[in-house]
Design a protein around this motif. Structure first.
Motif: not given
Length: 449
Positions: A88-99, A126-139
């Motif tokens: 998922l981390v390799r194939l999906v854009p960061a903003k779409r990763l939660p979905y 956890r490791s990919s949350s920084g790609l999304i921004g400050p709300r990455g971990l909770p999202l």
């Protein structure tokens, strides 16, 4: 008096589990004994109902649960789940990763082991949350919790989904056809709504996030592995033991709906045979990766877990059989017939409420779902609603507000590096949202079921 004794029995079961920390298996059997004896069906009839109820549910879903758990154990041992999540981390854009994370957890590999799912997915989140921004971990934490439990209750072979279908005698193919729509849609809507909530300043990183030694140890254990696979399957191969059985079950269900089924198609689409095919695939994968010794160890671990799950599921069936023997179905059937103007709405909301209340009290999604299904199963015939709709309503209710009385809550907290408040703001909130979002979808399904 029957309704009163049933209420006392259910309250007693909840108190035994919560207040006195009695194991759910013992509490369910004790509650069944009380209900049978207090309602006057007699000593012999009570024991007969308990044993036959256990046996009947095991005949329906015992092999399904066993095969599903073993598939999960073998795939975990060879690193197949990790391959799926990392892809998922390799194939999906960061903003779409939660979905994407929520969708994958709810559909590609709906959970037999919720503990395994969170252990595997948490480090990636956890490791990919920084790609999304400050709300990455909770999202991502919210997406992870949403995906795991939507798959768990709505999508076959999720353990709660299989158990609900078995207790209510809903064909797994039928449950799958509805759940494979409601589960993912619920997951996506929940992630979207939770994302909107986070934009309001809901999250306070200084209070809601924390370092945890258990997290670091879990990541190290996951990275090193005990079984040391010498080969890890590619993503395409890793999903086959789960995807192939789902396609087989769906094929049989669609053929039946189209009135194109025959003996061979029924054999191919039989859930027991389909999951056995999946088990053969997972076993072959494990033998290639782990050799004989590692495969045996993973198989034995799965067998150990299977025993616990089968017992609690079986005694859920026992409680339902005792309730049926008391004649409660006729009593409640009369109550529902009084309000014949809105039987579907009343019945669906009742099923949702019972499951939600049990989950709030017990803290286990699966035990709440199994207990609620056991309570409602004897009165299904009097409700005038398709059993699959009642099952989906139970699934929806059992999601509601997973919180501090759940072992999963504390594992989630530790592995994602959250404080207690952070876990409440993510896991408890998203399961509540998912429960409330899914019930209108269940009511919509009732229009076509």
């Amino acid at each position: 008096m029957i309704a009163l004794h049933t209420t006392i029995s259910i309250v007693a079961i909840i108190l035994l589990i919560i207040r006195f920390r009695i194991d759910p298996i013992i509490a369910l059997v004790a509650g069944s004994l009380y209900l049978g004896l207090a309602s006057g069906i007699g000593f012999a009839a009570t024991l007969t109902a308990i044993t036959t109820g256990f046996g009947e549910i095991m005949a329906k879903i015992g092999l399904l649960i066993g095969f599903g758990v073993l598939i999960g154990s073998l795939l975990h041992a060879v690193g197949a789940f990790r391959a799926m999540v990392e892809a998922l981390v390799r194939l999906v854009p960061a903003k779409r990763l939660p979905y994407a994370l929520a969708m994958a957890l709810a559909t590609i590999f709906p959970s037999i082991y919720v503990d395994v799912q969170v252990v595997l997915a948490a480090p990636v989140a956890r490791s990919s949350s920084g790609l999304i921004g400050p709300r990455g971990l909770p999202l991502l934490a919210g997406a992870l919790g949403t995906g795991i439990f939507c798959g768990y209750v709505f999508v076959v072979p999720g353990l709660a989904a299989v158990s609900i279908a078995g207790l209510l005698e809903v064909p797994l193919g039928t449950y799958l056809l509805y759940g494979i729509v409601i589960g993912p849609v619920t997951a996506l809507l929940t992630v979207w709504l939770f994302g909107l909530l986070l934009r309001t300043g809901w999250w306070k990183a200084d209070r809601d996030e924390e370092e945890n030694e258990a997290l670091l140890e879990a990541e190290e254990e996951e990275a090193n592995g005990h079984l040391k696979p010498r080969w890890r399957p590619s993503l395409g191969v890793a999903v086959l033991p789960i995807l192939v059985p789902l396609l087989m079950i769906a094929f049989g269900a669609f053929a039946g709906l189209a009135e194109r089924s025959n003996a061979f198609i029924e054999f191919i689409g039989n859930p027991t045979f389909a999951l056995f095919v999946g088990l053969l695939g997972a076993y072959a994968m494990a033998r290639r990766s782990l050799r004989v010794g590692g495969t045996t160890a993973a198989f034995e671990k799965g067998l150990h877990t299977t025993g616990e799950i089968l017992l609690v599921t079986g005694v859920g069936g026992s409680l339902g059989a005792v309730i049926e023997a008391t004649g409660l179905a006729e009593v409640l059937g009369g109550l529902f017939s009084v309000n014949a103007a809105a039987p579907v709405l009343v019945s669906v909301l009742l099923a949702w409420f019972i499951a939600a209340l049990l989950h709030l009290a017990i803290g286990s999604v699966s035990v709440a779902a199994i207990t609620a299904a056991g309570i409602i199963a004897p009165i299904l015939g009097s409700l005038g609603v398709a059993p699959v709709v009642i099952g989906l309503a139970i699934a929806s209710g059992s999601l509601f507000a997973l919180q501090v009385n759940s072992n999963f809550f504390w594992m989630f907290k530790a592995l994602l590096g959250l404080s207690t408040s952070g876990s409440l703001k993510t896991l408890t909130v998203v399961t509540s949202i998912a429960s409330l979002v899914s019930i209108p979808l269940v009511l919509t399904a009732s229009l076509v079921a």
